[in-house]
Design an enzyme around this catalytic site. Structure first.
Site, PDB file in Angstrom:
ATOM      1  CD  GLN A  93     -30.601 -26.289  26.929  1.00 21.44           C
ATOM      2  OE1 GLN A  93     -30.281 -27.410  27.330  1.00 21.44           O
ATOM      3  NE2 GLN A  93     -29.741 -25.486  26.335  1.00 21.44           N
ATOM      4  N   GLY A  94     -34.864 -24.046  27.251  1.00 17.79           N
ATOM      5  CA  GLY A  94     -35.227 -22.874  26.471  1.00 17.79           C
ATOM      6  C   GLY A  94     -34.002 -22.021  26.215  1.00 17.79           C
ATOM      7  CD  GLU A 105     -32.239 -15.653  28.680  1.00 19.18           C
ATOM      8  OE1 GLU A 105     -31.500 -15.657  29.680  1.00 19.18           O
ATOM      9  OE2 GLU A 105     -32.010 -14.974  27.662  1.00 19.18           O
ATOM     10  CB  ALA A 106     -33.971 -21.474  32.309  1.00 17.33           C
ATOM     11  NE  ARG A 107     -28.646 -26.694  31.553  1.00 20.56           N
ATOM     12  CZ  ARG A 107     -27.535 -26.069  31.179  1.00 20.56           C
ATOM     13  NH1 ARG A 107     -27.245 -25.937  29.903  1.00 20.56           N
ATOM     14  NH2 ARG A 107     -26.698 -25.576  32.072  1.00 20.56           N
ATOM     15  CE  LYS A 119     -37.232 -20.554  34.200  1.00 20.22           C
ATOM     16  NZ  LYS A 119     -38.445 -19.709  34.038  1.00 20.22           N
ATOM     17  CG  ASP A 175     -44.694 -17.221  27.689  1.00 18.48           C
ATOM     18  OD1 ASP A 175     -45.296 -17.087  26.602  1.00 18.48           O
ATOM     19  OD2 ASP A 175     -43.938 -18.184  27.928  1.00 18.48           O
TER      20      ASP A 175
END
Length: 255
Positions: free
Chosen positions: A40-41, A43-45, A59, A166
Site C-alpha cells: 500500500q502506498g 495513493e493506492a493499494r 491496483k 518514477d
C-alpha cells in the site's frame, strides 16, 4: 506480444462518470475471493488475486478523506485513466509492460498481469552479495546486458515522448521464463518531449542507483551509454542531465 483483453477495451471505452459499470466485474467481489494485499502506498493499494483463471494484480486508488469527495473522485478517475493510457502507449512502443485485463473507473481500479519475475533491485543486490575480489557486478555479463536493456527501454520510452516519473531499480522486472525486461508502475507517467523533463527522468534513475546500489557507478554508465546510442536527442538530454546533477548537488549541500 500478448494483447489487451476485450474486457479491457470495453472498460476503456466506458465514460469516466461511471457509465459501463453494469458491464464491469464487481471489484469488491474479486477482493473477497482470496485476494491478498501486496503493498500500500500513499495513493493506492495493490492486491494479488485470481482473474478468470489467471494470476493478476489489482491496483486500487482509494478515496482520501481530506479531499472534497467529488474532487477526490474526479482526481482518482483522471489518474487511473492516465495510467491505463500510459501502459497501452508503452506496449505500442514495443516495450514489455503488464498486460491489462480489466479497468473499472467507478472503483478506480486496474486489473493487470501478475509478472512472474525478479526486480532489478533484487538481482543487483544478489550480485553484490556474491561479489568477490575477482568478480563484481560491473564485470558480470548478465548485469552488463541488464544495464543495456534498461538503457534501451528508457530510450524507447523517451523517444515516444513519455516520462515515467518514477524510474527505480524496483520498477524494472526480469521475467523468469523469457528473461525479458519489464517496465512497471506508470502511476506518475506523463507525456512530454521537453529536454528538462527527460533529463530529470534519468536523474531520478541515477539517484535510485546511487542510493540503493552505492557501488553501481560503472553499471549506470552502461545504462547511459546505451541510452546515448538509442535515443534520438540523447546529446541534448545528457547535457541537460549534467546541469540537473549540479542543481541536485547544491540542494544536498544546502540540505
Amino acid at each position: 506480444m500478448e494483447t489487451d483483453s476485450p474486457g479491457t477495451m470495453a472498460a476503456d471505452r466506458a465514460q469516466t462518470d461511471g457509465r459501463g459499470a453494469s458491464e464491469a466485474l464487481t471489484v469488491y467481489s474479486l477482493l473477497s475471493e482470496g485476494s491478498k494485499l501486496m503493498r500500500q502506498g500513499a495513493e493506492a493499494r495493490v492486491f494479488a488475486l485470481d482473474f478468470m483463471g489467471r494470476k493478476a494484480l489489482m491496483k486500487e486508488r482509494f478515496a482520501k478523506g481530506y479531499r472534497h469527495p467529488e474532487l477526490d473522485r474526479k482526481l482518482r478517475i483522471k489518474r487511473t485513466l492516465a495510467e491505463v493510457r500510459a501502459i497501452k502507449k508503452c506496449r505500442k512502443l514495443g516495450l514489455d509492460a503488464p498486460v491489462l485485463y480489466h479497468v473499472d473507473y467507478q472503483s478506480t481500479s486496474i486489473i493487470m498481469e501478475h509478472i512472474d519475475g525478479d526486480t532489478v533491485r533484487d538481482i543487483l543486490m544478489d550480485l553484490e552479495k556474491k561479489r568477490s575480489s575477482t568478480t563484481s557486478a560491473d564485470t558480470d555479463e548478465g548485469a552488463i546486458a541488464l544495464m543495456q536493456a534498461i538503457g534501451k527501454s528508457v530510450a524507447t520510452l523517451h523517444n515516444g515522448g513519455m516520462i515515467h516519473g518514477d524510474l527505480t531499480t524496483s520498477n524494472f522486472l526480469v521475467r523468469r521464463d523469457s528473461k525479458k525486461l519489464v517496465m512497471i508502475d506508470f502511476g506518475l507517467t506523463y507525456v512530454s518531449h521537453d529536454v528538462e523533463d527527460l533529463a530529470v527522468d534519468l536523474y531520478v534513475l541515477e539517484r535510485a542507483f546511487t542510493s540503493t546500489h552505492p557501488r553501481s557507478e560503472t553499471l549506470f554508465k552502461k545504462v547511459l551509454n546505451t541510452y546515448h546510442g538509442s535515443m534520438r536527442i540523447a546529446s541534448k538530454v545528457l547535457s541537460k542531465l549534467e546541469s540537473v546533477r549540479q542543481r541536485g548537488r547544491k540542494r544536498d549541500m544546502v540540505g
